[in-house]
Design an enzyme around this catalytic site. Structure first.
Site, short mmCIF file in Angstrom:
data_model
loop_
_atom_site.label_atom_id
_atom_site.label_comp_id
_atom_site.label_asym_id
_atom_site.label_seq_id
_atom_site.Cartn_x
_atom_site.Cartn_y
_atom_site.Cartn_z
N ARG A 165 0.79 -1.22 0.00
CA ARG A 165 0.00 0.00 0.00
C ARG A 165 0.83 1.28 0.00
O ARG A 165 0.53 2.20 -0.76
CB ARG A 165 -0.98 -0.02 1.17
CG ARG A 165 -1.92 -1.22 1.14
CD ARG A 165 -2.83 -1.21 2.34
NE ARG A 165 -3.90 -0.25 2.23
CZ ARG A 165 -4.69 0.12 3.24
NH1 ARG A 165 -4.51 -0.39 4.43
NH2 ARG A 165 -5.65 0.99 3.06
N LYS A 195 -2.08 8.17 6.75
CA LYS A 195 -2.57 7.15 7.69
C LYS A 195 -1.53 6.03 7.84
O LYS A 195 -0.69 5.84 6.96
CB LYS A 195 -3.92 6.60 7.21
CG LYS A 195 -3.89 5.88 5.84
CD LYS A 195 -5.29 5.44 5.46
CE LYS A 195 -5.27 4.61 4.18
NZ LYS A 195 -6.62 4.23 3.74
N HIS A 196 -1.48 5.32 9.00
CA HIS A 196 -2.39 5.28 10.14
C HIS A 196 -1.57 5.55 11.39
O HIS A 196 -0.78 4.70 11.79
CB HIS A 196 -3.04 3.91 10.26
CG HIS A 196 -3.62 3.36 8.99
ND1 HIS A 196 -2.85 2.84 7.96
CD2 HIS A 196 -4.91 3.25 8.58
CE1 HIS A 196 -3.65 2.42 6.99
NE2 HIS A 196 -4.90 2.66 7.34
N HIS A 209 -8.24 -4.73 11.52
CA HIS A 209 -9.65 -4.98 11.21
C HIS A 209 -10.23 -6.02 12.17
O HIS A 209 -11.44 -6.08 12.39
CB HIS A 209 -9.80 -5.49 9.77
CG HIS A 209 -9.53 -4.45 8.74
ND1 HIS A 209 -8.27 -4.18 8.27
CD2 HIS A 209 -10.37 -3.60 8.09
CE1 HIS A 209 -8.34 -3.22 7.37
NE2 HIS A 209 -9.60 -2.84 7.24
N ASP A 287 -9.97 5.56 12.13
CA ASP A 287 -10.22 4.51 11.14
C ASP A 287 -11.68 4.11 11.32
O ASP A 287 -12.38 4.64 12.20
CB ASP A 287 -9.26 3.34 11.37
CG ASP A 287 -8.95 2.58 10.08
OD1 ASP A 287 -9.82 2.53 9.19
OD2 ASP A 287 -7.85 2.04 9.96
#
Length: 548
Positions: A165, A195-196, A209, A287
């Site tokens: 990413r 981010k993050h 997550h 988030d």
């Protein structure tokens, strides 16, 4: 309209500005597992009543983890999205900011997909990073959006699938490309997000997550590395920073029910460090409030207040009852009026920066066909200069004449296999016969392919959430790799369409290997051109490839 006078706003009006409601909750009934459509008029009624500060727009995206039916209901083009926003927000006292989460594909059917992440680092051009940021912001602005949660500022390790990413895991390079990308996005009146915060430590490879993760770096080391990356984005003027469900005991060693406090609930991290010591005066956004790493800390009736009191200014992904829940937290003393006022000020300041209070502001933006053409043009340049030749032991590449190609695909995402028609057609355009196959089933199959093929390509794809969890192949995908390169090795190429260490973990037998970093169509075409020597392999890995 003029920028609202915060001193004349009620506490409820100020609290509303901190909430980014899910578009799916406006279109579908969350209490019915997102299976029941709302009447179209309900979206406007909900927005008029609550006056939310923003909308998390989903377009055609599948947004609900508990139901996979959402994208069957709606097909949004940019025009349809702009109309939906205008129709449903026209009577709101303060224009909402509309935001989204880019993932390499558009959620609007008339926009393009775009290459992003690590291949930008392999191309290593600040000009390309700026232009990609500008183009991606332009595409989403054409759909009525003002804010994206990009770019990724994390210094990820190679053991994490999300290493794909960010642009690089080399600090200096990441800073150069991040700041260029942010400036590109914000050059057109659009909000970028780093981010993050506070970022990973390169050791904990778990996924927020599902669970709360931890950073164990000493504070002074963090300040010199990951902290320096975030500081560079602040110095570059980034409008927003996303906090994370990551614990960082070196910065905050307080505990909640025996566990270290994660960044999303930490005043020490968000107010004392990020806003105080680091001087960030923009918007801190959580988030997704439904992340497993968050929800294990507090019950639903107090979690929104805890987020705000910790220093977050916008809550991402709330439901339609969010404002009542926040006001209840105020009454219970969980969040102060002063904190809500500060959050509201920051939100209004960012709305002003993106032009929401300009007299000539319009949701429509530019010629969509021209915008997408610009995007594809910069993606093609990044693809051409980013693909990387890791091995060419016997000088197989480039090749002059290829009569027959066999392409095998190893992936947990079937859409990747389907997407390889682009590579197939690119070879066919220059006269090759191409046999595109799924994974091989036997040694004999490889022997047969070797007899009839001038070139065998073994294409592997592991990506972020593909599969979910650690970057690896499992079951049939894993076992079928043992057949690769067992015949015709001298005319075989291994390629990675994603995770850049496939060559080491799964295709170490390959004498020729190319990191493509992305399955994007422009990258596939650039690869075929490079096989024939029409392009040079210019890419340099933007991460440490040492594996011994």
């Amino acid at each position: 309209m003029k920028k609202p006078d915060i001193n004349k706003m009620s506490l409820r009006e100020k609290a509303a500005q901190t909430l980014l409601v899910r578009q799916s909750d406006l279109l579908l009934r969350a209490d019915k597992a997102y299976d029941e459509l709302r009447d179209p008029s309900e979206a406007k009624e909900i927005l008029d009543k609550n006056q939310f500060g923003g909308i998390w727009t989903h377009g055609n995206g599948d947004v609900n983890a508990m139901s996979r039916r959402y994208n069957g209901y709606f097909q949004f083009t940019t025009d349809k999205m702009v109309k939906w926003i205008k129709d449903n927000t026209k009577d709101m006292a303060i224009p909402p900011i509309c935001a989204g989460d880019p993932s390499g594909r558009s959620y609007f059917s008339d926009l393009s997909s775009y290459t992003s992440g690590i291949i930008v680092g392999a191309a290593n051009s600040e000009e390309y990073a700026f232009e990609l940021g500008r183009c991606m912001a332009s595409e989403h602005k054409a759909a009525g959006l003002n804010w994206l949660w990009a770019p990724v500022a994390d210094l990820n390790s190679r053991f994490m699938a999300c290493v794909l990413r960010p642009f690089s895991n080399k600090q200096d390079q990441l800073i150069r490309l991040l700041t260029a990308y942010i400036k590109g996005m914000q050059s057109i009146g659009f909000a970028a997000t780093a981010k993050h915060f506070p970022g990973p430590d390169g050791i904990d490879t778990r996924d927020s997550h599902i669970v709360t993760t931890i950073n164990k770096l000493p504070l002074e080391e963090w300040k010199k590395t990951q902290g320096a990356v975030f500081q560079a984005t602040i110095d570059a003027g980034v409008y927003s920073i996303m906090s994370s469900a990551r614990m960082y005991p070196a910065m905050d060693d307080s505990k909640i029910d025996g566990r270290y406090t994660c960044a999303g609930f930490s005043q020490k991290m968000l107010i004392d460090s990020l806003k105080g010591e680091m001087g960030f005066d923009g918007v801190i956004i959580t988030d997704d409030v439904n992340m497993g790493g968050y929800t294990s800390y507090y019950e639903a009736d107090e979690i929104y207040g805890r987020f705000l009191e910790a220093g977050n200014d916008v809550l991402l992904g709330v439901g339609v009852d969010a404002l009542d829940r926040v006001m209840n937290c105020v009454e219970r003393g969980i969040v102060s009026e002063e904190r809500i006022t500060d959050a509201c000020r920051r939100v209004l300041d960012m709305k002003e920066k993106v032009g929401l209070f300009d007299d000539n502001y319009t949701r429509a933006y530019g010629d969509v066909k021209k915008i997408t053409a610009d995007t594809q043009n910069i993606c093609a340049k990044i693809a051409r200069d980013g693909i990387t030749l890791l091995r060419n032991k016997n000088g197989l590449l480039p090749m002059k004449k290829i009569n027959h190609v066999t392409i095998y695909t190893f992936t947990h995402r079937e859409s990747i296999y389907s997407s390889l028609h682009v590579m197939k057609e690119a070879f066919e355009e220059v006269g090759a016969v191409v046999d595109l196959r799924r994974r091989p089933e036997s040694f004999e199959e490889i022997e047969e392919a070797a007899k009839k093929s001038d070139l065998i390509i073994y294409a592997g794809f592991i990506g972020f959430h593909a599969p979910k969890g650690a970057p690896s192949f499992y079951e049939d995908e894993f076992w079928s790799l043992r057949y690769a390169f067992t015949a015709g090795k001298e005319k075989s190429i291994g390629i990675s369409l994603g995770y850049p260490f496939i060559h080491h973990y799964f295709m170490d037998d390959a004498d020729t290997f190319v990191n493509m970093y992305s399955p994007h169509p422009t990258v596939q075409k650039a690869f075929v051109a490079a096989v024939y020597g029409e392009n040079e392999f210019k890419g340099v890995p933007p991460l440490d490839m040492t594996v011994e």
